[in-house]
Design a protein around this motif. Structure first.
Motif, short mmCIF file in Angstrom:
data_model
loop_
_atom_site.label_atom_id
_atom_site.label_comp_id
_atom_site.label_asym_id
_atom_site.label_seq_id
_atom_site.Cartn_x
_atom_site.Cartn_y
_atom_site.Cartn_z
N ARG A 266 -33.13 142.29 8.72
CA ARG A 266 -32.29 141.87 9.84
C ARG A 266 -31.20 140.91 9.37
O ARG A 266 -31.36 140.21 8.38
CB ARG A 266 -33.14 141.19 10.93
CG ARG A 266 -34.26 142.05 11.50
CD ARG A 266 -33.75 143.36 12.00
NE ARG A 266 -34.81 144.16 12.63
CZ ARG A 266 -34.69 145.44 12.88
NH1 ARG A 266 -33.60 146.10 12.55
NH2 ARG A 266 -35.68 146.10 13.47
N GLU A 267 -30.13 140.87 10.13
CA GLU A 267 -29.00 140.01 9.80
C GLU A 267 -29.40 138.53 9.93
O GLU A 267 -29.99 138.14 10.94
CB GLU A 267 -27.85 140.31 10.77
CG GLU A 267 -26.62 139.48 10.51
CD GLU A 267 -25.61 139.59 11.66
OE1 GLU A 267 -25.98 139.38 12.82
OE2 GLU A 267 -24.46 139.90 11.35
N SER B 236 -42.85 138.30 18.02
CA SER B 236 -44.00 137.61 18.63
C SER B 236 -45.30 138.35 18.39
O SER B 236 -46.38 137.77 18.44
CB SER B 236 -43.78 137.46 20.13
OG SER B 236 -42.64 136.71 20.36
N ARG C 131 -31.15 137.99 13.77
CA ARG C 131 -31.10 138.86 14.96
C ARG C 131 -31.07 140.33 14.54
O ARG C 131 -30.65 140.66 13.44
CB ARG C 131 -29.89 138.53 15.83
CG ARG C 131 -28.55 138.64 15.15
CD ARG C 131 -27.41 138.68 16.16
NE ARG C 131 -27.40 137.50 17.00
CZ ARG C 131 -26.29 136.88 17.41
NH1 ARG C 131 -25.12 137.31 16.99
NH2 ARG C 131 -26.36 135.84 18.22
N ASP C 132 -31.57 141.16 15.46
CA ASP C 132 -31.49 142.59 15.19
C ASP C 132 -30.44 143.23 16.09
O ASP C 132 -29.78 142.54 16.87
CB ASP C 132 -32.87 143.26 15.34
CG ASP C 132 -33.40 143.19 16.77
OD1 ASP C 132 -32.61 142.91 17.68
OD2 ASP C 132 -34.60 143.40 16.96
N GLU C 133 -30.30 144.53 15.96
CA GLU C 133 -29.23 145.23 16.70
C GLU C 133 -29.59 145.46 18.16
O GLU C 133 -28.78 145.93 18.93
CB GLU C 133 -28.93 146.59 16.03
CG GLU C 133 -28.29 146.51 14.67
CD GLU C 133 -29.29 146.32 13.54
OE1 GLU C 133 -30.50 146.21 13.84
OE2 GLU C 133 -28.87 146.25 12.38
N GLU C 134 -30.84 145.16 18.52
CA GLU C 134 -31.28 145.42 19.89
C GLU C 134 -31.30 144.17 20.75
O GLU C 134 -31.85 144.18 21.85
CB GLU C 134 -32.67 146.06 19.86
CG GLU C 134 -32.68 147.41 19.19
CD GLU C 134 -34.06 148.00 19.08
OE1 GLU C 134 -34.88 147.73 19.97
OE2 GLU C 134 -34.31 148.70 18.10
N GLY C 135 -30.75 143.08 20.24
CA GLY C 135 -30.66 141.87 21.05
C GLY C 135 -31.76 140.86 20.81
O GLY C 135 -31.77 139.80 21.43
N HIS C 136 -32.72 141.16 19.94
CA HIS C 136 -33.76 140.17 19.64
C HIS C 136 -33.17 139.13 18.68
O HIS C 136 -32.42 139.47 17.79
CB HIS C 136 -34.96 140.83 18.97
CG HIS C 136 -35.59 141.90 19.80
ND1 HIS C 136 -35.56 143.22 19.48
CD2 HIS C 136 -36.25 141.82 20.99
CE1 HIS C 136 -36.19 143.92 20.40
NE2 HIS C 136 -36.60 143.10 21.34
N GLN C 137 -33.54 137.90 18.90
CA GLN C 137 -32.99 136.83 18.06
C GLN C 137 -34.04 135.74 17.86
O GLN C 137 -34.78 135.39 18.77
CB GLN C 137 -31.76 136.24 18.74
CG GLN C 137 -31.15 135.06 17.98
CD GLN C 137 -29.88 134.58 18.62
OE1 GLN C 137 -28.88 135.29 18.60
NE2 GLN C 137 -29.90 133.39 19.20
#
Lengths: 147, 198
Positions: A49-50, A41, A89-95
């Motif tokens: 990122r995946e 944002s 999404r990243d590894e920290e929970g952002h999607q």
């Protein structure tokens, strides 16, 4: 003698053919791909990122998986009409989930971006701070009125 | 540290909301309305800190100010963070409304823990001691938050140990930065406006 030479040549040809069958190759594709840019944002790119692409025909198993590039870009070639979903999404929970309506498999691809649009980030930040202080002042006024 | 919509399972979401509602209710009871402007100031700082990006290698993260909010506000940090996270979800698309409970719990709990453990220590007369304690509390709050986020991701059928490990290591640089920021903030407040920590 001739038979042995023919057999020898046949073996060499067969070995060559076998090794060639496991080779690699490429050609430049003229298919229309859907290219997306994923950002946080704050406007920062979701780099490396995946990413998972889900076809409108199969909502459970990913049509394609991979990673975004340094600039948060990811692309795929749709093979069916309908709503495609791309989840990054990243590894920290952002999607971030992008929903793409593909009306024509060859062209006419419309992306419905979920990124921050409209008001600038600064305006939103000022609005948020202003809201918090106004709520606080409202509570304080009510408290003073009761006393 | 914000977990996005659609990542957590129903169990994790319910657990997050249960924890947040309970702690916010206690926080509201303990909030002194005469100091509501101070709560709004800290809530605003927390709200804006997420916009301060810190580049760490190929990735980046943002400030959270969990410890300063917790150390200054105590139990009031839960309602302050709930409001800030709600506005972040609405205005910046950080996290989301369904996952607001879990995010508030993940960030409110470390703030509360450092208040309980370090609250008296940072108010000590010894400036060096309180500065060191503020640094430790700032770093510890980030690591506790990262561990909690890992637990919530673990409850949601994701690879818990992998998620927790990545979150833990990814937050070590941020923990050090937050420790320094917290230490400076507390030292500054003690020198300029000690009543702010009362």
């Amino acid at each position: 003698m001739i038979t042995r030479i023919i057999l020898g040549l046949a073996m060499i040809v067969s070995l060559y053919s076998t090794s060639y069958a496991h080779g690699t190759g490429y050609r430049q594709s003229s298919l229309n791909a859907v290219a997306l840019e994923f950002t946080y944002s704050t406007g920062e790119a979701m780099s490396y990122r995946e990413a998972k692409v889900f076809s409108p025909l199969d909502d459970k198993f990913a049509y394609q998986t991979g990673r975004t590039d340094e600039e948060g870009r990811f692309s795929f070639v749709p093979d069916a009409k309908g709503e495609w979903r791309v989840i990054v999404r990243d590894e920290e929970g952002h999607q971030c989930e992008a929903k793409i309506n593909v009306n024509n498999v060859d062209d006419d691809v419309h992306a419905a971006s979920e990124n921050l649009q409209g008001m600038e980030l600064t305006v939103r930040a000022v609005l948020g701070v202003s809201l918090m202080f106004n709520i606080a002042l409202l509570i304080r006024r009510r408290q003073n009125a009761h006393q | 540290m914000h977990i996005s919509e659609g990542v957590l399972s129903g169990t994790a979401l319910i657990a997050g909301w249960a924890g947040t509602v309970t702690c916010t209710a206690i926080g509201l009871r303990k909030t002194d309305t005469s100091k509501i402007v101070r709560t709004a100031l800290l809530s605003s700082s927390f709200f804006l800190a997420s916009l301060v990006n810190i580049r760490i290698g190929p990735s980046s993260t943002h400030l959270s100010l969990l410890a300063p909010v917790g150390l200054i506000l105590g139990w009031s940090s839960f309602p302050a963070m709930l409001v800030a996270l709600f506005l972040q979800a609405i205005l910046f698309h950080f996290g989301g409304l369904v996952v607001l409970g879990a995010n508030t719990f993940i960030m409110g709990t470390p703030a509360l823990i450092v208040y309980v453990v370090f609250g008296k220590m940072i108010r000590s007369e010894n400036k060096i001691f309180s500065g060191i304690m503020a640094f430790i509390s700032g770093a510890l709050a980030v690591m506790i938050g990262a561990c909690l986020a890992g637990i919530f991701l673990g409850i949601s059928d994701r690879n818990f140990f992998e998620a927790a490990k990545i979150l833990f290591y990814a937050h070590i640089p941020l923990a050090l930065i937050e420790g320094i920021v917290t230490s400076f903030m507390i030292m500054f407040l003690k020198r300029v406006s000690p009543e702010f920590l009362s």
